[in-house]
Every structure is written in structure tokens, then in C-alpha cells.
Design an enzyme around this catalytic site. Structure first.
Site, PDB file in Angstrom:
ATOM      1  CD  GLU A  41      21.057  17.539  33.833  1.00  0.00           C
ATOM      2  OE1 GLU A  41      21.853  17.224  32.936  1.00  0.00           O
ATOM      3  OE2 GLU A  41      19.912  17.978  33.594  1.00  0.00           O
ATOM      4  CG  ASN A  53      17.450  23.271  24.701  1.00  0.00           C
ATOM      5  OD1 ASN A  53      17.641  22.104  24.365  1.00  0.00           O
ATOM      6  ND2 ASN A  53      16.489  23.620  25.554  1.00  0.00           N
ATOM      7  NE  ARG A 104      21.571  17.836  30.022  1.00  0.00           N
ATOM      8  CZ  ARG A 104      20.290  18.112  29.850  1.00  0.00           C
ATOM      9  NH1 ARG A 104      19.765  18.235  28.651  1.00  0.00           N
ATOM     10  NH2 ARG A 104      19.498  18.254  30.886  1.00  0.00           N
ATOM     11  CG  ASP A 151      12.591  16.625  32.878  1.00  0.00           C
ATOM     12  OD1 ASP A 151      13.561  17.000  33.563  1.00  0.00           O
ATOM     13  OD2 ASP A 151      12.110  17.301  31.955  1.00  0.00           O
ATOM     14  CD  GLU A 163      13.245  18.203  26.261  1.00  0.00           C
ATOM     15  OE1 GLU A 163      13.941  19.210  26.432  1.00  0.00           O
ATOM     16  OE2 GLU A 163      12.497  17.719  27.142  1.00  0.00           O
ATOM     17  NE  ARG A 209      11.582  24.536  31.277  1.00  0.00           N
ATOM     18  CZ  ARG A 209      10.316  24.610  30.890  1.00  0.00           C
ATOM     19  NH1 ARG A 209       9.448  25.311  31.571  1.00  0.00           N
ATOM     20  NH2 ARG A 209       9.923  24.000  29.808  1.00  0.00           N
ATOM     21  CD  GLU A 249      12.276  21.946  34.217  1.00  0.00           C
ATOM     22  OE1 GLU A 249      13.459  21.580  34.293  1.00  0.00           O
ATOM     23  OE2 GLU A 249      11.566  21.752  33.215  1.00  0.00           O
TER      24      GLU A 249
HETATM   25  O1  GCW Z   1      12.425  19.285  31.435  1.00  0.00           O
HETATM   26  C1  GCW Z   1      13.026  19.769  30.330  1.00  0.00           C
HETATM   27  C2  GCW Z   1      12.884  21.255  30.381  1.00  0.00           C
HETATM   28  C3  GCW Z   1      13.644  21.910  29.295  1.00  0.00           C
HETATM   29  C4  GCW Z   1      15.095  21.470  29.388  1.00  0.00           C
HETATM   30  C5  GCW Z   1      15.147  19.946  29.312  1.00  0.00           C
HETATM   31  C6  GCW Z   1      16.556  19.418  29.442  1.00  0.00           C
HETATM   32  C7  GCW Z   1      16.995  22.755  28.752  1.00  0.00           C
HETATM   33  O2  GCW Z   1      11.543  21.587  30.287  1.00  0.00           O
HETATM   34  O3  GCW Z   1      13.531  23.294  29.455  1.00  0.00           O
HETATM   35  O4  GCW Z   1      15.859  22.042  28.377  1.00  0.00           O
HETATM   36  O5  GCW Z   1      14.370  19.414  30.336  1.00  0.00           O
HETATM   37  O6  GCW Z   1      16.930  19.050  30.541  1.00  0.00           O
HETATM   38  O7  GCW Z   1      17.265  19.381  28.454  1.00  0.00           O
END
Ligand code: GCW
Length: 832
Positions: A404, A222, A336, A382, A303, A180, A410
Site C-alpha cells: 500500500e 474506516n 490490511r 505509517d 485504530e 486524509r 498524508e
Molecule cells: O495513518 C493513519 C491515518 C488514518 C488512516 C489509517 C489507516 C484511514 O491517520 O486516517 O485511516 O492510517 O491507514 O487505516
């Protein structure tokens, strides 16, 4: 002749030297006009630094650089307080020791005191702080005032940060890509190593310091476990070295399963003593290389990332295990709260991703160690264009918490669209969660004031890259600037932040300031209105790029970003009475507002309620008509930004003017793609016509698939609503193809839009002819997140002021390149 050439060469060279790339951002220190400079004539000619740390030296160097740039004077460096007026810079302690008679105020860490004071019969300027980086912040603050041409006569000012923690995150991968990230590759990493040249890291540290930001997690949440392996630590130490002079602490994201993935253990169970010992060993190794290391950021059970749930443990178990390894060294652990199940069963109307953070973290309140901060996105889903404030902020009273915020846009246009987020963040920070009756706005919870927490604050996800302008759009930097200013002082008005940023970035022309402010301050609502209406979220392709329209991408899958639109209605029922019960996560006074359809604000109605398209909003409009109207109004406003910007021609550095113009033109075209996709989808679904007759009627358009085609072949676009008529045309012949049509309207001046598809896997070329005359040509070079024709790649080329007559033949030639097929959607011809 010779002289003349020489002058031209000189002129060009001066132009190069001053060409604005955006790299200096708001720290340009451009020379002030004589009239503005005069008020600073009384500024002392020398500077004294009391102390010798790297951060203090940066403060002195910055003062010299700024004063030289703006006022054309070079401050003289003095070793001790001289017998003449001086700028005296240092910690409170050192200033008190040097000038015991001076009365200094009480100030919190990172705060500063700037004052013109008299002693020994001389007038000095003091910049003082309890700590080194506070003095640096003071230096930036004073220079900022000069850059904005504010008076500093008789200054006597204390500034203190509202919240103790003001950090940023970068989602950089060690291979140099950025998740992103929209401003080019990583400034930190390349090819699984830290870059040899870290000049940009130092510059980034300087920008962060100028905003009072003091920590940066540099790698993707990640996380790649390699980042804390032995051979990587000396490399990380180089990044820390580049940040250190700016008082920015380095931190990294870690993979909780590292003990198993790379550590040689057969487990990563946080309750296993071997696991905690492994982490302690890693942390000790890190601090041996980086004594001022900041800490870890953790994304787990989210995720596809492994986490404590693998062993039936909680986020608190995992967070505390890491926090205890960090504590002896002074490190912080950011855990997180973005923990949710992305395999939710969409058929179950009680399932709700929005509930996840509160459901998981609220029962753990009070169980986190004091050097843990729970880091929660501002909304329960999100980073959408609009969401309610996440109830987690009111639900953790005995836990440190940070918000955050997405500096990288994004879900708000990815810096291809202007979307200045301060008005949105102001709403979030000012929102009163009424945890104990009125009086617990988010900003006070974050600052630790509401629940008496020792720590808390702000984390911005920034994702700057190696692009000269850092974020890929010069206007995008207003969000980084604003993030820092709000993290320092959430009471600042969005207007103040916009105006300050504009002055420091573009100079003091009032017409420029007014135009840019008017674009910035309306841009979030504009973006919202042509994307996701009424709290339905951004309605983008959530399974892919998160950029173009994708109405159904969020439905009928496990990701839980549903808005549940069908033939009859739209919205998620999140009430306690009949829905998912999400509203019950708020304190009663707030829950009551959202529980009732009558009191829920229109802009969130579809977030909380499922309603028929005919439902009357509080505004008096039906939901469906609101969807149509807001998309048309939003797209029109985006178009108007182009006109507003064009009126600035000649007032802004030409390359900067052109680059912003190109971006605004793209935005206006893409806003139309959004408008049509959303309106047509809801029109087809609801079968309710637009009261103003706009939706589905495009009198000025000629569909590409209806033109006379040579070589070009028709193409189905999926999803259908992302192109005009659901179809386009593509060319698969290397020598190129043509599409033509006859013009049969009255003679006159027209603007012609060619809607084509610009992917990132080729550089197709286009030429447009009227009769035999070439009237425009271009290469599809925009950097868009798209590999096929569709809503992410659809781009408008506007050819202005064409004189057309009936009988004219208009022909478009496309030459494909790579995977890109010079695809076209339609041509629209409008009278000027
Ligand atoms: O919205 C999502 C994004 C991911 C991101 C995730 C997060 C880094 O699509 O790319 O991963 O949030 O915040 O962990």
C-alpha cells in the site's frame, strides 16, 4: 474600434478555452507542433474495432479523441478490415480470426502488442491484447508515445504488467468528506448518497485506465456499514457503471462488525455460521447489482475498528470467511496488515509498534485462501517520510501480498508541499529482502515471482476530490501517474517517469521539462531534510493533522510512533541485542545490517538505534549538527524551487504558472517553519549550539509581540517551537488591530516577510503600510488543516522589493473573521 474589441474578446475566449485547470491531467492531447506532427503522417486514416465491448469501444473512442487532439485528424471508423491501411484494435483472438496469417506473440493478461505490420500489401497498425482492457491499455500507450513525440515508425512492441494486481483505494466517507483527502470533497458521495452526477468518476476511471489500474475501492477503510445495505446497492451500481467502460472494477471497504451493527445478528464472530451466511447473502445481493464487482477491503482490529480478535479469532479466520463468500463470483478480499495496538505502554522499552504486522501475520502464513491478498503499508509504521521496508514482505511466502503506497501525501506535505515520491518508492521496490539470500527484491515478491504466488501487487491510496486538479496541487498528480507507471513496470527510472509526466502535462518545452524535473526529483529528499531526519520519522503532529511540525506529539502516548528524544539523545533501539528485537524480523543478511550501528545507513539510524546527539554518523557529522544542517539545507532548497519556477514565467499557461508559484511560495515559507521548530526544539533539549551559529539567531526578525500593539494582544503558541519566540499576537476586535515598528537599518531595497496564521475557520484580512503608503494587502484564504495559530497554520507573505529608509514606520493592520484572529508571528526584513 469595433473590430479591435471583437479581437480582444476572441483572444480572451480562446484563452478561456485553453486555460489549464489540471482536470485533463496527463491526457490533454494538446496539438503537436507541425515539426513534431510530421513524423505521424504515415499513421492510417481509419480505425477498425474487432469486438464490441464497452471497454473496447472506449479504446476506439480514445484513439479518435487523442489523434484528433494531437494531430488534428479524425480517424474514420470502419466495420471490417478495409482495403486501405488501418489501425486495427481488438483481442488477439478476434484479430487472429480476421487476419489468420498474422503471427501474434504470447502475452499475459492485460498486456498488449503494438506493431506496424504488413499484410495484403498494406501497412496496418495493430493493437492487440488477450483481454479487452489490455487493448485499451495499448491504445493509451500508443497515444502516450505520440504525446511525448516518440517515434512509432516500425513499432513492434510487447508490454506486460510486472504484477497482476494494480488497484487504488479512496478513503471517501459517504457524507462526502475524505479522510486524509486534500483535493476537495468526494467525487463519489455526498450527504450519505452516491452523487447524482458521476462525470468525474468516469474521468477518474479514464485516468486510472491510462495507467493500467483496474480496481478501485471507493470508500474509507474506516467503513460505514451502510455501504452494503440493500438500498445503497443500486447507487453503488451507478459508480460501477461509470467505471466499467474503463475496465476499472468497483470494490468497497466493509466493516467486519456489520452483521451485528446492521445485520440484526447478536454477533460478528467469523467462525459463527450465521455470520458467514449473512455475508454470503450480502455478497450475492451485491453481485446481483454489480456482476463484475471486484471485492472487499478490510481494516479490522486497528485504530478502534472491531475485528476478529473480539472473538479470539485471527485475521486469517476473518479474511477467509469473507473470501469464501466472494470466491464463487470471482471477488478478491484485501485484508490490511495495518493491525496494531494504539494503546501501547510507552514506558516499556521493549514495546514496538513496528513489530505488529509481522508478529500478527507471519504466524498465519499459508493460512489465507488464494483469493485473499494481505495489503501492507510499505513501512512498518505509517507512510512516514522515510521508513525501512516492512519485513512483512519477506515474511509471507505462502500468502498473496500487495504493497500500500501513499499517493496522497498524508505524511509528506499533503499536496501543499511538492514531494514526488518515485525516488522513495523505487528504493522500496528495489530493496532486496534477501529472503533466500540475494535476489528477493520487494517488486518480485509483490509480483508473486519470488514465492510463486498467483496474485499480488500494488494498492495506491489516492483520495482524489472534486478540485479541478484532483489532488489540490497540480504537481501532486505526478505521484498518481508515477504510482501507475511503477505498478506496471517497477524497473522504470524515477527520471523517466518524471519526464514522461512533465511532457504529457506541460508540453515539450525543454526548459520547462528540465526545471520541473529538477524540482520533482529532489523534492522527496528536500521534504525529508526539513521534516524528519535520519529515520526519526516525519516529526509531525501525529495526533492531529499530520501536517505541520509536532516534535513531541508522537512521544509518551499509546500510538507507538516514538522516536524517544530527550536531553541526551534520540532514536528507538530496535535491535535484538538490546532493543525491541524488530531487526530480527528481517532475514539474517538484512537483520545484520540494521542490528549494527556501524552498518545501518545514516538515513535510518534513528529508526533502529538510540544514540547520543554527539554520535558521529557515517558521514562524519554529529547527529545534532546533521539535524541543524539538513533542516537549513532543505529549507534553502525549497526556497530555490520558487526561484527556479519564477524563471519559467511566460513559458507556462499563466493561471497554472501562478497557482503553482503560490504553492511553492507556501512550501518555502512552511519549510522555514519546520526548520525553526525542529532546530529550536533540539537546540533547547540538547543545549548543543549549532556550529554555524544559525539556530536561535534571527537578526532580520521583529517579533510581533515586541511591536507597538493597538488592539492586538500577545498569545502563547503551543507547542512553543511552532512559532518564533514561542509567542504571537492575536486580534479579537471586529474592527481590527494594528502592530507597528520602526525601521532602523540602512536605506536600500528589502524583501519583507510577514509570518501570519491562516486557519480554516475564518478569512482574516491584512494590510501592510510603510508610513501612510499601503504596500500590500491580502486575505488569509489558504486551505490549511488548522483551527488555531500554530505549526499547521503558520504562513509567509513575502512582499518583494520594498525601498526602506531608516525612520520608516511599518504598520500591519489585521481584521479578524470568524474564529480566525488575524494572528501574527513575526516580520523578517532581508536585504535584496
Ligand atoms: O495513518 C493513519 C491515518 C488514518 C488512516 C489509517 C489507516 C484511514 O491517520 O486516517 O485511516 O492510517 O491507514 O487505516
Amino acid at each position: 474600434m469595433k473590430n479591435y474589441l471583437w479581437l480582444v474578446a476572441l483572444g480572451m475566449c480562446a484563452g478561456c478555452l485553453h486555460a489549464e485547470t489540471g482536470r485533463e491531467a496527463w491526457l490533454r492531447y494538446a496539438p503537436l507542433k507541425d515539426s513534431a506532427r510530421a513524423q505521424y503522417d504515415t499513421l492510417p486514416a481509419s480505425i477498425v474495432l474487432l469486438g464490441d465491448s464497452a471497454v473496447l469501444s472506449s479504446a476506439r473512442a480514445e484513439m479518435i479523441r487523442g489523434i484528433r487532439g494531437m494531430l488534428g485528424r479524425t480517424l474514420r471508423i470502419e466495420k471490417g478490415v478495409p482495403g486501405e491501411s488501418a489501425i486495427i484494435l481488438g483481442t488477439m483472438e478476434s484479430i487472429k480470426a480476421a487476419v489468420p496469417a498474422l503471427a501474434l506473440p504470447e502475452i499475459a493478461q492485460d498486456g498488449f502488442f503494438i506493431a506496424s505490420v504488413e499484410f495484403g500489401g498494406l501497412c496496418h497498425f495493430i493493437i492487440a491484447s488477450p483481454n479487452d482492457r489490455g487493448a485499451l491499455y495499448g491504445a493509451f500507450a500508443l497515444l502516450g508515445k505520440i504525446a511525448r513525440e516518440e517515434s512509432i515508425a516500425g513499432i513492434h512492441e510487447v508490454q506486460q504488467p510486472y504484477a497482476p494486481v494494480r488497484w487504488v483505494n479512496q478513503w471517501d466517507n459517504l457524507n462526502g468528506t475524505i479522510e486524509r483527502g486534500y483535493g476537495g470533497p468526494s467525487i463519489f458521495f455526498d450527504n450519505d448518497t452516491v452523487r447524482a452526477d458521476l462525470a468525474r468518476v468516469g474521468e477518474y476511471g479514464r485516468l486510472l485506465a491510462s495507467l493500467g489500474i483496474h480496481g478501485c475501492t471507493v470508500n474509507n477503510v474506516n467503513a460505514n456499514p451502510r455501504v452494503i445495505q440493500d438500498d445503497f446497492l443500486p447507487q453503488l451500481a451507478r459508480i460501477a457503471d461509470a467505471f466499467r467502460p474503463w475496465g476499472v472494477q468497483l470494490a468497497v471497504s466493509v466493516d467486519l462488525s456489520s452483521p451485528q451493527k446492521t445485520g440484526g445478528l447478536d454477533t460478528f464472530d467469523p467462525a459463527d455460521p450465521r455470520v458467514s451466511a449473512w455475508w454470503r447473502g450480502r455478497v450475492e445481493a451485491i453481485y446481483r447489482h454489480i456482476p463484475d464487482f471486484g471485492g472487499f477491503t478490510v481494516k479490522a482490529d486497528s485504530e478502534g475498528r472491531l475485528g476478529p480478535s473480539s472473538y479470539g479469532r485471527t485475521p486469517a479466520d476473518a479474511a477467509n470467511m469473507l473470501a469464501r463468500a466472494l470466491r464463487p463470483h470471482g471477488g478478491i478480499l484485501f485484508y490490511r496488515a495495518f493491525v496494531y495496538d494504539h494503546h501501547l505502554d510507552w514506558r516499556n522499552p521493549k514495546n514496538d509498534r513496528a513489530r505488529a504486522a509481522y508478529d500478527i501475520f507471519h504466524p498465519l502464513d499459508g493460512k489465507f485462501d488464494d483469493n485473499v491478498i494481505v495489503q501492507a503499508k510499505h513501512g512498518p509504521i505509517d507512510f512516514q517520510a522515510r521508513e525501512p521496508v516492512s519485513p512483512i514482505f519477506g515474511g509471507l511466502r505462502r500468502t498473496n501480498i500487495a504493497v500500500e503506497l501513499p499517493v496522497m501525501q498524508e505524511y509528506t506535505g499533503q499536496q501543499k508541499h511538492v514531494c514526488f515520491l518515485m525516488p522513495s518508492w523505487k528504493e522500496i521496490l528495489g530493496f532486496d529482502l534477501q529472503a533466500d539470500g540475494p535476489g528477493t527484491p520487494v517488486k518480485d515478491i509483490l509480483a508473486g515471482k519470488s514465492f510463486h504466488r498467483p496474485m499480488g501487487g500494488y494498492v495506491g491510496v489516492v483520495n482524489v476530490g472534486t478540485d479541478a486538479d484532483w489532488l489540490g496541487h497540480p504537481m501532486g498528480m505526478a505521484n498518481l501517474y508515477g504510482f501507475g507507471r511503477l505498478a506496471w513496470n517497477p524497473d522504470l527510472a524515477a527520471e523517466t517517469i518524471a519526464n514522461d509526466w512533465i511532457r504529457m502535462t506541460f508540453g515539450s518545452d525543454p526548459a520547462v521539462a528540465q526545471t520541473i524535473a529538477s524540482i520533482l526529483l529532489t523534492s522527496w529528499r528536500t521534504y525529508e531534510s526539513y521534516t524528519g531526519p535520519l529515520g526519526a520519522q516525519t516529526l509531525t503532529d501525529i495526533l492531529g493533522s499530520h501536517f505541520g511540525p509536532g516534535v513531541e506529539a508522537s512521544e509518551r502516548n499509546g500510538w507507538g510512533q516514538w522516536h524517544r528524544a530527550d536531553e541526551k539523545g534520540i532514536g528507538m533501539d530496535r535491535t535484538v541485542a538490546t532493543g525491541t528485537g524488530f531487526t530480527g524480523q528481517y532475514a539474517p543478511a538484512v537483520a545484520r545490517i540494521y542490528e549494527s550501528l556501524e552498518t545501518t545507513p545514516d538515513n535510518l539510524v534513528l529508526f533502529f538505534h538510540h544514540v547520543p546527539y554527539t554520535h558521529r554518523l557515517r558521514s562524519g557529522k554529529s547527529v545534532i549538527q546533521h539535524i541543524y544542517d539538513s533542516h537549513y539545507e532543505g529549507a534553502e532548497r525549497a526556497e530555490d524551487y520558487v526561484a527556479q519556477w519564477e524563471s519559467m514565467k511566460g513559458r507556462i499557461d499563466p493561471p497554472l504558472y501562478e497557482s503553482i508559484l503560490a504553492r511553492l511560495e507556501f512550501q518555502a515559507g512552511h519549510a522555514r517553519v519546520w526548520r525553526d521548530a525542529i532546530c529550536n526544539w533540539f537546540h533547547k533539549m540538547s543545549q548543543i549550539p549549532d556550529a554555524s551559529g544559525r539556530v536561535g539567531n534571527y537578526a532580520d526578525r521583529v517579533e510581533a509581540e515586541g511591536m507597538v500593539l493597538r488592539g492586538y494582544t500577545p498569545l502563547e503558541i503551543t507547542p512553543w517551537e511552532n512559532s518564533s519566540g514561542g509567542k504571537g499576537i492575536e486580534c479579537r476586535l471586529p474592527e481590527g488591530c494594528t502592530a507597528s515598528f520602526g525601521f532602523d537599518r540602512a536605506a536600500g531595497w528589502y524583501d519583507m516577510d510577514v509570518e501570519y496564521f491562516d486557519q480554516n475557520n475564518g478569512e482574516s484580512r491584512f494590510r501592510v503600510f510603510v508610513g501612510d503608503q499601503l504596500v500590500d494587502e491580502w486575505v488569509a484564504l489558504n486551505r490549511l488543516p488548522a483551527q488555531k495559530p500554530g505549526g499547521d497554520s503558520s504562513t509567509r507573505r513575502r512582499i518583494k522589493g520594498l525601498g526602506l529608509r531608516p525612520g520608516d514606520r511599518i504598520r500591519i493592520e489585521g481584521i479578524p473573521d470568524g474564529e480566525e484572529t488575524a494572528a501574527l508571528d513575526f516580520v523578517s526584513i532581508k536585504r535584496k
